[in-house]
Design an enzyme around this catalytic site. Structure first.
Site, mmCIF file in Angstrom:
data_model
loop_
_atom_site.group_PDB
_atom_site.id
_atom_site.type_symbol
_atom_site.label_atom_id
_atom_site.label_comp_id
_atom_site.label_asym_id
_atom_site.label_seq_id
_atom_site.Cartn_x
_atom_site.Cartn_y
_atom_site.Cartn_z
ATOM 1 N N HIS A 127 -10.183 1.325 2.154
ATOM 2 C CA HIS A 127 -9.720 2.642 2.598
ATOM 3 C C HIS A 127 -10.892 3.543 2.977
ATOM 4 C CE1 HIS A 127 -5.395 2.523 2.138
ATOM 5 N NE2 HIS A 127 -5.495 2.053 0.905
ATOM 6 N N CYS A 178 0.850 -1.187 0.000
ATOM 7 C CA CYS A 178 0.000 0.000 0.000
ATOM 8 C C CYS A 178 0.883 1.232 0.000
ATOM 9 C CB CYS A 178 -0.891 -0.011 1.245
ATOM 10 S SG CYS A 178 -2.020 1.391 1.380
ATOM 11 N N HIS A 216 -9.243 -3.805 -1.793
ATOM 12 C CA HIS A 216 -8.217 -3.072 -1.049
ATOM 13 C C HIS A 216 -8.542 -1.579 -1.038
ATOM 14 C CE1 HIS A 216 -3.832 -2.217 -0.031
ATOM 15 N NE2 HIS A 216 -4.266 -1.032 -0.429
ATOM 16 N N GLU A 217 -8.846 -1.025 -2.206
ATOM 17 C CA GLU A 217 -9.130 0.410 -2.294
ATOM 18 C C GLU A 217 -10.414 0.784 -1.561
ATOM 19 O OE1 GLU A 217 -6.889 2.482 -3.130
ATOM 20 O OE2 GLU A 217 -5.568 0.925 -3.926
#
Length: 188
Positions: free
Chosen positions: A163, A115, A159-160
């Site tokens: 956030h 990341c 993953h994004e």
């Protein structure tokens, strides 16, 4: 907005854990400019010359919270090969993306995840859904889209989108057994 390795929030900054809010559609000029800058970062980060010149770390995605903006905006550029071995590039500039369905089958990257906001190396498997369906507004096509993602693209999108909830990839690592092989999971 200038986006480089110095301006990206790192995981020692508590702001990276803030939740992101949906954006107004149609996008404001400010949100559109930010999304375009994020996308350009990802594209340029894989060009060795530009990455060195502008202090960019290689990336396949970035979310707005990583540049200090708690909005549901993310840019993703993923190069893969299709089932026939042909190269395919997935490019998205997404506003308000949300996962509307996900497979029971799991997947993980054999080498773990990284990341832009994490400078330390965390070893272990990050188990995610092998296939997902995402609905979002895409600035590239300038319309609402549905993405059916599998494999690496599915992992990148998850993953994004993590956030947006203030979740970092290493939060998913099994603390007792970081390299436990999940049953029936696909290794990518």
């Amino acid at each position: 907005m200038l986006i480089n390795n110095d301006t990206i929030l790192k995981d020692d900054d508590p702001f990276i854990r803030h939740e992101s809010v949906p954006v107004e559609l149609s996008l404001s000029a400010e949100d559109e400019a930010l999304l375009r800058d994020m996308f350009q970062y990802v594209v340029d980060s894989t060009d060795e010359e530009k990455a060195e010149k502008y202090n960019l770390r290689p990336a396949v995605g970035i979310s707005a919270i990583q540049v200090g903006v708690p909005k549901q905006l993310t840019a993703v550029v993923v190069d893969e090969t299709d089932k026939h071995g042909n190269p395919v590039r997935y490019e998205y500039m997404l506003a308000n993306p949300r996962i509307v369905s996900s497979s029971v089958q799991k997947a993980y990257l054999s080498g773990g995840e990284g990341c832009l906001s994490v400078t330390e190396e965390y070893k272990g498997y990050i188990v995610r859904s092998a296939r997902i369906k995402v609905k979002a507004f895409d600035l590239i096509t300038n319309k609402n889209i549905e993405i059916r993602a599998r494999g690496y693209l599915a992992i990148v999108l998850q993953h994004e989108l993590d956030h947006f909830k203030g979740i970092l990839f290493y939060d998913h690592i099994n603390k007792e057994d970081p390299f436990a092989h999940p049953e029936d999971a696909i290794e990518i």
